[in-house]
Design a protein around this motif. Structure first.
Motif, PDB file in Angstrom:
ATOM      1  N   GLU A  86       2.491  10.625   7.853  1.00 40.07           N
ATOM      2  CA  GLU A  86       1.123  10.369   8.306  1.00 40.07           C
ATOM      3  C   GLU A  86       0.503   9.209   7.535  1.00 40.07           C
ATOM      4  N   TYR A  87       0.773   9.169   6.234  1.00 38.11           N
ATOM      5  CA  TYR A  87       0.232   8.086   5.418  1.00 38.11           C
ATOM      6  C   TYR A  87       0.833   6.744   5.827  1.00 38.11           C
ATOM      7  N   ASP A  88       2.137   6.697   6.036  1.00 36.46           N
ATOM      8  CA  ASP A  88       2.788   5.456   6.472  1.00 36.46           C
ATOM      9  C   ASP A  88       2.177   4.964   7.788  1.00 36.46           C
ATOM     10  N   SER A  89       1.911   5.903   8.694  1.00 35.37           N
ATOM     11  CA  SER A  89       1.309   5.540   9.970  1.00 35.37           C
ATOM     12  C   SER A  89      -0.106   4.996   9.779  1.00 35.37           C
ATOM     13  N   MET A 119      -5.583  -4.176  -8.946  1.00 30.37           N
ATOM     14  CA  MET A 119      -6.324  -3.362  -7.987  1.00 30.37           C
ATOM     15  C   MET A 119      -5.829  -1.920  -8.017  1.00 30.37           C
ATOM     16  N   PRO A 120      -6.706  -0.949  -8.183  1.00 30.75           N
ATOM     17  CA  PRO A 120      -6.280   0.458  -8.187  1.00 30.75           C
ATOM     18  C   PRO A 120      -5.864   0.921  -6.798  1.00 30.75           C
ATOM     19  N   HIS A 121      -5.282   2.085  -6.731  1.00 27.45           N
ATOM     20  CA  HIS A 121      -4.805   2.649  -5.463  1.00 27.45           C
ATOM     21  C   HIS A 121      -5.972   3.355  -4.761  1.00 27.45           C
ATOM     22  N   VAL A 122      -6.697   2.622  -3.929  1.00 30.71           N
ATOM     23  CA  VAL A 122      -7.900   3.185  -3.300  1.00 30.71           C
ATOM     24  C   VAL A 122      -7.565   4.249  -2.264  1.00 30.71           C
ATOM     25  N   LEU A 123      -6.327   4.299  -1.803  1.00 32.38           N
ATOM     26  CA  LEU A 123      -5.923   5.283  -0.797  1.00 32.38           C
ATOM     27  C   LEU A 123      -5.181   6.468  -1.416  1.00 32.38           C
ATOM     28  N   TRP A 124      -5.320   6.657  -2.725  1.00 34.97           N
ATOM     29  CA  TRP A 124      -4.505   7.670  -3.390  1.00 34.97           C
ATOM     30  C   TRP A 124      -4.807   9.084  -2.921  1.00 34.97           C
ATOM     31  N   TRP A 174       0.811  -1.213   0.000  1.00 31.98           N
ATOM     32  CA  TRP A 174       0.000   0.000   0.000  1.00 31.98           C
ATOM     33  C   TRP A 174       0.850   1.271   0.000  1.00 31.98           C
ATOM     34  N   ARG A 175       2.154   1.119   0.117  1.00 34.36           N
ATOM     35  CA  ARG A 175       3.042   2.281   0.073  1.00 34.36           C
ATOM     36  C   ARG A 175       3.909   2.285  -1.188  1.00 34.36           C
TER      37      ARG A 175
END
Length: 253
Positions: A200-203, A156-161, A133-134
């Motif tokens: 923040e995203y990594d967390s 699968m697309p990047h749903v967290l983009w 996811w990263r």
């Protein structure tokens, strides 16, 4: 449109049946301390319900099991349930599997045990998901517009983009036996910032992975605590048995 949707979900189905190829990027280590952080697990549950549960079920987990990570029934209803489910229901999606297969060509896989099923030679399933996811980046040659270093040509697309933003990996060219290979340098170029900083995203991804790891084995922490207690008991008992044995045989010549 149907062909594009079919390619997306086929990629999801393939993700559950095979590990990423050896040419994928090395896996980073998942921050395991989040497994004992209730706030992280709760945030992970929220991210899962908002970004994953639309297409992927977790049908071997019940909503009321989330009490074990400190959530009340009311908090579960208010923040994690959006389609009139009951707290005692399993985490299913409204999409009918047969219809999903007809529409998309494959059924989006259940994610209850994904953190256990994805373990490989590079690390645990949690390490894999944390890196996956990263490691998304924009790739206009793909139907989804996204690619992934860990799982090249992922469907699968990047749903967290929106949280992470858009970025591209930095490669370097290496000549080997007359062929040119592109190797990831470990650096990224930010194309468009997201709602979160990278830290923040990594967390947040760590929280999500911690939740999935907990979902795959909810009793893990309790097993560890019991194991430590048993070892302490055996250690104390061994000392007592040794001293008792010495006292019993001290007068025997």
């Amino acid at each position: 449109m149907k062909k594009i949707l079919a390619s997306l979900v086929c990629g999801w189905a393939l993700a559950t049946s095979a590990l990423a190829a050896g040419d994928g990027a090395p896996w980073d280590r998942f921050p395991a301390e989040k497994m004992s952080d209730m706030a992280a697990l709760q945030n992970g549950a929220k991210l899962f319900a908002n970004y994953c549960l639309n297409c992927h079920s977790a049908q071997f987990q019940r909503y009321n099991k989330l009490r074990d990570i400190g959530l009340t029934d009311q908090q579960i209803k208010d923040n994690l349930m959006f389609a009139g489910e009951k707290v005692g229901d399993t985490m299913r999606i409204a999409m009918d599997p047969k219809q999903a297969k007809d529409w998309f060509g494959a059924t989006p896989p259940d994610l209850t045990l994904v953190a256990r099923s994805r373990a490989g030679s590079q690390g645990s399933g949690a390490d894999y998901l944390y890196t996956l996811w990263r490691s998304y980046y924009r790739d206009d040659t793909k139907a989804t517009g996204w690619n992934n270093l860990v799982f090249p040509s992922i469907g699968m697309p990047h749903v967290l983009w929106e949280l992470q933003g858009e970025r591209t990996p930095v490669f370097k060219e290496i000549e080997s036996h007359g062929h040119t290979a592109h190797v990831f340098t470990g650096e990224w170029t930010v194309v468009k910032p997201g709602k979160m900083t990278q830290a923040e995203y990594d967390s947040a991804v760590g929280d999500l992975v911690a939740y999935l790891a907990w979902t795959a084995e909810p009793m893990q922490a309790q097993r560890y605590r019991l194991g430590v207690g048993v070892l302490i008991f055996l250690g104390i008992f061994s000392v007592l048995a040794w001293r008792l044995n010495a006292a019993f045989w001290k007068d025997v010549k």
